[in-house]
Design a protein around this motif. Structure first.
Motif: not given
Lengths: 236, 236
Positions: B187-192, B195
């Motif tokens: 989540v912190a890496r911006g994945l939905s 993903q």
DNA sequence: TGCCCACCTAGCCATATGGACAGGTAACAG
DNA sequence: CTGTTACCTGTCCATATGGCTAGGTGGGCA
């Protein structure tokens, strides 16, 4: 630009230097600024072990740094940008000092590494950037003398980062504005766009606008990642 | 390098002292563990200034801590939980040490404050918890002697935090599971969610399930805030 | 054996979010 | 005067997210 002044200072020593007050044989006078006692004492201990270096004062706040520079006119300022709750303030401080005291070299001793902050610091006249977690004990003393000589010192990896930043896509001018930072902080606190809008008295559209700009500047497209990157960059 | 060796010679080594035992007049033997040199030297300098305290060794990794405890059997271990990229590992280390060396008291010298970590540490036998940014120089030596005497030392604010945690709504057992942490990092890496689901080979439903649990455990309901809190808690 | 726990899955729905378009304002510097 | 910059606003739409209920699995433990 500044390079002339720097090599000038090293090249010929001017006995009549007004603020310089240092003869060829005197030690490099250092001011250490960090909010953390342990760091201050640690840096002091390391530097006092290094030849030709003397710590003349310590400071824990932005204002105290100004006062101490006024009073002691140190050769080198070893400082953590994060002396309050606002890194931006630290950057401004650097600019102020390079303007008012061109003799005083600044070396950042940072906790976190951020392309954004490093490049900004460089533009404001900082000549050294080291990471607390990376430095080795003997490097620190060497680094201080090096920056005093007007040379640039970068911790491992930081140089590449700057080079990458300058040579890459974003032509690096991407400054995060105050308003954007304000929005960012509220996002980190978990507020929705609507809530943020109400909080800063603008419409939801405007909030989304700022977020779009932040997304571009920080290279993200998800608010969770935005918070993560901003934290890593020391913006939060 | 030389520093450790040198002060080992200077600080009195006594191979005759059984591990963890000490005569009433000998000094409190301390092991300092932190990945940061400046911190290690700073703590060492501060503690050596304090009466009745001697730093016998330093360590920079989890394994080195174990080795050093084996070798020196210190009275007190002053350690930052974050010696690698994983705070959890630090917690496990504490448990291991309290089990294998009950005489050795542990005092955490943390960079960040997290209700979550503090309570966990306490349950694993840690008897002191101070914040690097908060400690005053003279407090540190005092704290070391206090924990050696078996008393609990908490930095300002930390005590309240624990009390609040114990007495409040969440009956405190809210452990973040491995899977949840895995999701959190993505989540912190911006994945939905989609993903993330693909990334860890589960359905989107499952990802949402984990996120719901995280929301409850960390007291948040927005993934941006989740990342923020998790970062502050040292989970990321 | 039965219970708890971490883990996994499904479907539903209101709302939030990201992205794109197309504008307008005031302040300030060249 | 003109360009730039930070700031602000709106509309449209596809998709993501949060919140809920209602299940199923396997492993460890009393």
């Amino acid at each position: 630009m500044n390079d002339a002044v720097r090599s000038d200072q090293r090249g010929e020593i001017r006995p009549d230097v007004p603020l310089g007050r240092r003869s060829p044989h005197s030690k490099t006078r250092v001011l250490v600024a960090d909010r953390n006692v342990i760091i201050r004492i640690g840096v002091r201990a390391i530097l006092e072990r290094a030849p030709g270096v003397a710590v003349v004062a310590e400071a824990t706040t932005y204002d105290a740094v100004i006062d101490a520079v006024d009073e002691h006119g140190p050769d080198v300022l070893v400082i953590d940008l994060d002396l309050g709750d606002d890194t931006t303030r630290g950057l401004q401080l650097c600019e102020e000092i390079t303007n008012r005291y061109p003799h005083t070299k600044i070396m950042i001793l940072a906790s976190t590494l951020s392309e954004f902050v490093v490049v900004d610091a460089m533009r404001r006249g900082v000549t050294g950037y080291l990471l607390k977690d990376d430095v080795k004990a003997d490097e620190l003393g060497k680094a201080v003398r090096t920056v005093q000589d007007g040379e640039v010192v970068m911790g491992k990896g930081i140089g590449n980062l700057v080079a990458h930043s300058l040579g890459s896509h974003r032509e690096m001018g991407e400054h995060v504005t105050d308003r954007e930072l304000e929005v960012l902080k509220l996002v980190a606190r978990g507020l929705s766009n609507k809530q943020i809008a109400a909080d800063i008295y603008v419409t939801e559209s405007t909030v989304k606008f700022h977020l779009q700009n932040l997304s571009r500047k920080l290279g993200s497209h998800r608010r969770a990642e935005l918070v993560h990157k901003a934290t890593a960059a020391g913006l939060l």
